[in-house]
Design a protein around this motif. Structure first.
Motif, PDB file in Angstrom:
ATOM      1  N   ARG A  62      51.370  30.197   3.730  1.00 52.68           N
ATOM      2  CA  ARG A  62      50.987  31.397   4.084  1.00 52.68           C
ATOM      3  C   ARG A  62      49.263  30.479   4.426  1.00 52.68           C
ATOM      4  O   ARG A  62      48.702  30.102   4.006  1.00 52.68           O
ATOM      5  CB  ARG A  62      50.353  31.599   2.701  1.00 52.68           C
ATOM      6  N   PHE A  63      48.358  32.419   5.502  1.00 53.14           N
ATOM      7  CA  PHE A  63      47.310  31.241   5.943  1.00 53.14           C
ATOM      8  C   PHE A  63      46.725  32.505   4.595  1.00 53.14           C
ATOM      9  O   PHE A  63      46.640  33.949   4.484  1.00 53.14           O
ATOM     10  CB  PHE A  63      46.804  31.984   7.292  1.00 53.14           C
ATOM     11  N   GLN A  64      45.369  32.897   4.300  1.00 48.66           N
ATOM     12  CA  GLN A  64      44.706  33.217   3.375  1.00 48.66           C
ATOM     13  C   GLN A  64      43.628  33.830   4.726  1.00 48.66           C
ATOM     14  O   GLN A  64      43.084  33.516   5.560  1.00 48.66           O
ATOM     15  CB  GLN A  64      44.093  33.039   2.940  1.00 48.66           C
ATOM     16  N   GLY A  65      42.644  35.092   4.948  1.00 48.06           N
ATOM     17  CA  GLY A  65      42.146  35.239   5.350  1.00 48.06           C
ATOM     18  C   GLY A  65      41.011  34.271   5.568  1.00 48.06           C
ATOM     19  O   GLY A  65      40.252  35.062   6.959  1.00 48.06           O
ATOM     20  N   ASP A  66      40.185  33.477   5.074  1.00 49.08           N
ATOM     21  CA  ASP A  66      39.717  32.517   6.067  1.00 49.08           C
ATOM     22  C   ASP A  66      39.559  31.381   5.995  1.00 49.08           C
ATOM     23  O   ASP A  66      39.323  30.949   7.291  1.00 49.08           O
ATOM     24  CB  ASP A  66      38.364  32.575   4.784  1.00 49.08           C
ATOM     25  N   GLY A  67      41.020  31.984   6.344  1.00 54.44           N
ATOM     26  CA  GLY A  67      41.815  30.238   7.061  1.00 54.44           C
ATOM     27  C   GLY A  67      41.962  29.527   6.780  1.00 54.44           C
ATOM     28  O   GLY A  67      43.512  29.066   7.324  1.00 54.44           O
ATOM     29  N   ARG A  68      42.684  29.246   5.450  1.00 54.76           N
ATOM     30  CA  ARG A  68      42.942  28.261   4.695  1.00 54.76           C
ATOM     31  C   ARG A  68      44.044  28.172   4.276  1.00 54.76           C
ATOM     32  O   ARG A  68      45.007  29.273   4.015  1.00 54.76           O
ATOM     33  CB  ARG A  68      41.892  27.680   3.475  1.00 54.76           C
ATOM     34  N   SER A  69      45.139  26.915   3.850  1.00 52.95           N
ATOM     35  CA  SER A  69      46.566  27.255   3.536  1.00 52.95           C
ATOM     36  C   SER A  69      46.904  27.380   2.152  1.00 52.95           C
ATOM     37  O   SER A  69      46.312  26.001   1.214  1.00 52.95           O
ATOM     38  CB  SER A  69      47.174  26.408   4.592  1.00 52.95           C
ATOM     39  N   SER A  70      47.565  28.013   1.770  1.00 54.54           N
ATOM     40  CA  SER A  70      47.426  28.217   0.208  1.00 54.54           C
ATOM     41  C   SER A  70      48.670  27.194   0.094  1.00 54.54           C
ATOM     42  O   SER A  70      49.573  27.157   0.612  1.00 54.54           O
ATOM     43  CB  SER A  70      47.602  29.694  -0.635  1.00 54.54           C
ATOM     44  N   GLY A  71      48.044  26.489  -1.436  1.00 56.17           N
ATOM     45  CA  GLY A  71      49.185  25.689  -2.040  1.00 56.17           C
ATOM     46  C   GLY A  71      49.317  24.470  -1.060  1.00 56.17           C
ATOM     47  O   GLY A  71      48.511  24.033  -1.132  1.00 56.17           O
ATOM     48  N   SER A  72      50.601  23.396  -1.277  1.00 62.36           N
ATOM     49  CA  SER A  72      50.772  21.974  -1.057  1.00 62.36           C
ATOM     50  C   SER A  72      50.759  21.913   0.401  1.00 62.36           C
ATOM     51  O   SER A  72      51.126  23.245   1.534  1.00 62.36           O
ATOM     52  CB  SER A  72      51.450  21.423  -1.756  1.00 62.36           C
ATOM     53  N   PRO A  73      50.385  20.884   1.181  1.00 64.05           N
ATOM     54  CA  PRO A  73      50.554  20.835   2.784  1.00 64.05           C
ATOM     55  C   PRO A  73      52.094  21.214   2.840  1.00 64.05           C
ATOM     56  O   PRO A  73      53.033  20.814   2.403  1.00 64.05           O
ATOM     57  CB  PRO A  73      49.872  19.568   3.148  1.00 64.05           C
ATOM     58  N   LEU A  74      52.191  21.708   4.212  1.00 67.73           N
ATOM     59  CA  LEU A  74      53.285  22.296   4.770  1.00 67.73           C
ATOM     60  C   LEU A  74      54.022  20.263   5.500  1.00 67.73           C
ATOM     61  O   LEU A  74      53.140  20.865   7.037  1.00 67.73           O
ATOM     62  CB  LEU A  74      53.345  23.458   5.469  1.00 67.73           C
ATOM     63  N   THR A  75      54.840  20.342   5.234  1.00 70.15           N
ATOM     64  CA  THR A  75      55.527  19.663   6.913  1.00 70.15           C
ATOM     65  C   THR A  75      56.592  19.865   6.801  1.00 70.15           C
ATOM     66  O   THR A  75      57.916  20.483   6.031  1.00 70.15           O
ATOM     67  CB  THR A  75      55.778  17.886   6.019  1.00 70.15           C
ATOM     68  N   VAL A  76      56.902  19.967   8.383  1.00 73.55           N
ATOM     69  CA  VAL A  76      58.074  20.577   8.895  1.00 73.55           C
ATOM     70  C   VAL A  76      58.664  19.442   9.273  1.00 73.55           C
ATOM     71  O   VAL A  76      58.023  18.454  10.622  1.00 73.55           O
ATOM     72  CB  VAL A  76      58.015  21.936   9.617  1.00 73.55           C
ATOM     73  N   ASP A  77      60.069  18.266   9.184  1.00 73.64           N
ATOM     74  CA  ASP A  77      60.826  17.443  10.312  1.00 73.64           C
ATOM     75  C   ASP A  77      61.227  18.077  11.054  1.00 73.64           C
ATOM     76  O   ASP A  77      61.829  18.855  11.239  1.00 73.64           O
ATOM     77  CB  ASP A  77      61.376  16.712   8.870  1.00 73.64           C
ATOM     78  N   ILE A  78      61.293  17.444  12.202  1.00 74.45           N
ATOM     79  CA  ILE A  78      61.832  17.893  13.395  1.00 74.45           C
ATOM     80  C   ILE A  78      63.074  16.953  13.602  1.00 74.45           C
ATOM     81  O   ILE A  78      62.688  15.285  14.106  1.00 74.45           O
ATOM     82  CB  ILE A  78      61.180  18.329  14.881  1.00 74.45           C
ATOM     83  N   CYS A  79      64.263  17.250  13.755  1.00 72.20           N
ATOM     84  CA  CYS A  79      65.347  16.714  14.264  1.00 72.20           C
ATOM     85  C   CYS A  79      66.181  16.519  15.196  1.00 72.20           C
ATOM     86  O   CYS A  79      66.582  18.440  15.152  1.00 72.20           O
ATOM     87  CB  CYS A  79      65.973  16.033  12.105  1.00 72.20           C
ATOM     88  N   ALA A  80      66.960  15.864  15.729  1.00 70.86           N
ATOM     89  CA  ALA A  80      67.560  15.992  17.150  1.00 70.86           C
ATOM     90  C   ALA A  80      68.528  14.922  16.675  1.00 70.86           C
ATOM     91  O   ALA A  80      68.539  14.127  17.043  1.00 70.86           O
ATOM     92  CB  ALA A  80      66.653  16.239  18.108  1.00 70.86           C
ATOM     93  N   GLY A  81      70.221  15.750  16.480  1.00 71.31           N
ATOM     94  CA  GLY A  81      71.035  14.589  16.805  1.00 71.31           C
ATOM     95  C   GLY A  81      71.689  13.974  15.805  1.00 71.31           C
ATOM     96  O   GLY A  81      71.418  12.806  15.520  1.00 71.31           O
TER      97      GLY A  81
END
Length: 179
Positions: free
Chosen positions: A132-151
């Protein structure tokens, strides 16, 4: 005067046996290269997904700043509801202040279908299923990490910090995928 001599040249082609042996060797070489090609294709798709996620997160942030309104991004495989695997696709949508259902048709700004590759998986932490991005561009909450896995191997990560900046890393030596 003698008539000119006819040179009888016999056209020589491949016999059926020679052709069969050549095709058998070519098929064997293809079979040996197939696992390597499959791994390379998985790595290529993982890299493409990593770059696409960076782009979509930056696009959602820009939309939030432009509209001066909260914008959310969530994984979605059907374009109607949020899911859990970013590799299947994602939604960019206007984020209501209430806990109402996010993915109503009037709130959806963009849907992008993902990959139909069951060897490719991109998941975020259980505590943070959407961004979620607020109207000023900040991301609310804790940092988001997306792990990308193949095989079953971790190939890269996309991280969005609280300021809203997105960065991606590519794992040099793939390790077992977390979770």
């Amino acid at each position: 005067m003698l008539p000119p001599r006819r040179h009888s040249r016999r056209l020589r082609g491949m016999t059926l046996l020679e052709l069969s042996v050549t095709l058998a060797i070519a098929a064997l070489l293809c079979l040996l290269a197939l696992p390597s090609f499959s791994d390379a294709l998985g790595r290529w798709r993982a890299d493409m997904l990593r770059m696409q996620l960076v782009s979509v997160f930056n696009s959602a942030r820009s939309t939030a700043i432009t509209r001066h309104a909260p914008v959310a991004v969530c994984p979605s495989d059907d374009g109607t509801r949020c899911g859990s695997d970013w590799s299947r696709g994602w939604l960019i949508l206007l984020d209501p202040a209430t806990g109402a259902d996010l993915a109503t048709p009037e709130r959806v700004l963009q849907f992008r279908a993902g990959y139909d590759d069951h060897g490719l998986r991109a998941t975020s932490s259980r505590a943070r299923q959407r961004l979620r991005f607020q109207g000023d561009g900040r991301s609310s909450g804790s940092p988001l990490t997306v792990d990308i896995c193949a095989g079953g191997r971790l190939h890269g990560q996309v991280v969005v910090n609280n300021v809203g900046r997105t960065r991606s890393t590519r794992v040099r030596v793939p390790i077992d995928c977390p979770r």
